[in-house]
Design an enzyme around this catalytic site. Structure first.
Site, PDB file in Angstrom:
ATOM      1  CG  HIS A   1     -30.188 -43.112   6.501  1.00 29.94           C
ATOM      2  ND1 HIS A   1     -30.119 -44.219   5.713  1.00 29.94           N
ATOM      3  CD2 HIS A   1     -30.889 -42.201   5.781  1.00 29.94           C
ATOM      4  CE1 HIS A   1     -30.766 -44.009   4.571  1.00 29.94           C
ATOM      5  NE2 HIS A   1     -31.244 -42.787   4.598  1.00 29.94           N
TER       6      HIS A   1
ATOM      7  NE  ARG B   1     -31.798 -44.806  -1.064  1.00 24.36           N
ATOM      8  CZ  ARG B   1     -32.439 -44.067  -0.177  1.00 24.36           C
ATOM      9  NH1 ARG B   1     -31.774 -43.398   0.737  1.00 24.36           N
ATOM     10  NH2 ARG B   1     -33.753 -44.004  -0.184  1.00 24.36           N
TER      11      ARG B   1
ATOM     12  CD  GLU C   1     -27.673 -46.598   6.057  1.00 30.25           C
ATOM     13  OE1 GLU C   1     -28.902 -46.623   6.287  1.00 30.25           O
ATOM     14  OE2 GLU C   1     -27.122 -45.662   5.476  1.00 30.25           O
TER      15      GLU C   1
END
Length: 528
Positions: free
Chosen positions: A281, A234, A263
């Site tokens: 990601h 994370r 993000e």
């Protein structure tokens, strides 16, 4: 009427087929999650919402979701769901914690190798025709110490892969037991020791207030010179500015970063740092993982909407599809016992004790306790539900105790709920007979047998002749029709209880008339 599910993010077509094959009406709008206004307009008509990360389930969206019963997140992280608000509204929030565990773990291992051998930079250089063989001196992984922060589903897989690579593995996880650590073959250590000993540090923990910024300048100062840091968990676990400074100084030899504080990360302080490998990601981005989580979330949501089975819920005890039908009458009994006690409780609630005896003690008592707490607190907090009740009890400091034991009395199944208030303890007990109907079998230690109806009168009185006749006459004169009449007493001439089911709610005038009768000590109208 068939339940309705909305899929507002891109999900595998197979998931759509699962809903349809299970008899659920499904609407597939893969780009709807990006349009919060249109989503808010539509959400009110659906029982279920299946999402990935694009849809943001905010408190404002949940205000519009009048029929919503379940949110299914295809993946692990539920950062995009307001779980506390969903809990208050009684909406179950599910995720799929195992569907992409292997994929994410493999990505962390891949990032470790990419950083240790500077593979991305070497690739760019070689394809540019430079052949800078001496520039890209790598680090061997074998016999190095791998520090795993968070040893749950993903972290334990990373640990196993590390052991397979002949690495020593140390792990920090407050919930990792000594036995589980031995089973995994890892050494359980405190966080500072992990920082001090690890050659490679990889994070596999959710982002909470306790884990936010867990790797900052102070933590990096405790690490070995030349440590490698991997974050595929994370954004927010690492202070990005501090990591950048450590990469620039050489304190950190390299880092693999798959997740960022903001993000999509199109401009980040880390970009351009030496020996930094970044990916957008991609932790769960394999075709296998995408398919797995989509299928899992569809099956879980369908099971809940059709059978009441609860799997991988963040705010509700799990209930398997097999146990759901058997559990239903006991959940009804538990809620009725809670409601009975809650409607009679007038002073501050300090604790609740639930005793499960016989076959019911082997059932899913966490789910039954949630039902009991719902019934208990609803008279005081009208919007409480089986999802929110345990959380509300914790918030209010109400101690909840469960006791389970084998059958000791005449009943094969037996649930007793005891309420502890500032003034006293009161209990009510019940069972489920073979007809599947719940019955109250004891109130305040007095044995009786009563099926609870929609409208009830609860009367406590002295056990003296003539009382039942006077009560019946008083109700009859008020035009109140009696459906069932149930009696119990502690001793001859002692305290007695009368539970009367009536066809309509009792008015205040009726309650006053009953309360005025000789021998009556208390009268209350109850509703179930």
């Amino acid at each position: 009427m068939a339940p309705k599910v909305l899929i507002s993010d891109k999900l595998s077509p197979t998931a759509v087929d699962i809903f349809k094959n299970r008899g659920i009406e499904v609407t597939y709008e893969p780009d709807l999650g990006k349009d919060k206004d249109k989503l808010a307009e539509m959400i009110g008509q659906f029982d279920g919402l299946a999402i990935r990360s694009a849809t943001k389930v905010t408190d404002k969206l949940l205000e519009k979701a009048d029929n919503l019963k379940v949110i299914g997140r295809a993946g692990i992280g539920v950062d995009n769901v307001d779980v506390p608000t969903a809990t208050k509204k009684g909406v179950i929030v599910m995720n799929t914690p195992f569907g992409n565990s292997i994929t994410t773990a493999e990505h962390a291992i891949a990032m470790m190798f990419a950083v240790a051998r500077q593979i991305p930079a070497a690739d760019v250089s070689t394809q540019a025709g430079k052949w800078e063989k001496n520039k890209f001196m790598g680090t061997e992984i074998t016999s190095k110490t791998l520090g795993v922060i968070g040893c749950g589903n993903i972290g334990s897989i990373v640990a196993a892969r590390g052991i397979g690579l002949s690495m020593r593995v140390v792990a920090f996880d407050p919930f990792l037991s000594v036995d589980r650590a031995l089973e995994l073959g890892v050494e359980k250590v405190e966080l500072d020791e992990l920082f001090r000993r690890a050659d490679v540090i990889t994070m596999h923990t959710p982002l909470t207030e306790k884990t936010r910024n867990i790797v900052d300048a102070a933590a990096i100062a405790k690490m070995k010179d030349g440590v490698i840091i991997i974050n595929c968990a994370r954004g927010g676990l690492v202070v990005e500015e501090d990591l950048r400074a450590a990469l620039d100084s050489g304190k950190v030899a390299g880092a693999g970063v798959d997740v960022f504080v903001e993000e999509p990360a199109k401009d980040n302080v880390l970009f351009g740092a030496p020996n930094l490998v970044c990916t957008p990601h991609l932790g769960a981005a394999t075709s296998e993982a995408q398919e797995n989580v989509a299928l899992q979330v569809a099956e879980q949501m369908a099971d809940y909407l059709l059978t009441g089975a609860v799997t991988n819920a963040l705010n509700m005890p799990s209930i398997s599809a097999e146990e759901a039908p058997r559990l239903t009458p006991f959940a009804k009994l538990a809620e009725q016992l809670g409601s009975f006690a809650g409607q009679l409780t007038e002073s501050g609630l300090k604790g609740v004790r639930l005793e499960y005896e016989g076959d019911v003690a082997e059932m899913n008592t966490r789910a039954l306790t949630s039902a009991a707490l719902t019934g208990l607190m609803r008279p005081l907090l009208q919007d409480v539900n089986a999802v929110s009740a345990p959380a509300i009890a914790r918030e209010r400091g109400i101690n909840v105790e469960e006791v389970r034991r084998e059958q000791r009395g005449a009943y094969e199944n037996y649930i007793r709920l005891t309420v502890i208030t500032e003034r006293q303890e009161r209990s009510v007990a019940g069972t489920v007979f073979t007809d599947g109907k719940p019955r109250v079998i004891q109130v305040k230690g007095i044995n009786m047998e009563a099926e609870l109806g929609t409208h009830m009168l609860y009367v406590t009185n002295e056990d003296k002749p003539g009382f039942i006749g006077r009560l019946g006459t008083t109700l009859g004169e008020a035009g109140v029709n009696i459906a069932t009449f149930n009696l119990g007493r502690d001793t001859r001439g002692g305290e007695a209880i009368c539970l009367v089911e009536i066809d309509e709610p009792a008015s205040q005038d009726v309650l006053k008339a009953v309360n005025a009768l000789p021998l009556v000590t208390q009268v209350k109208a109850l509703a179930f």
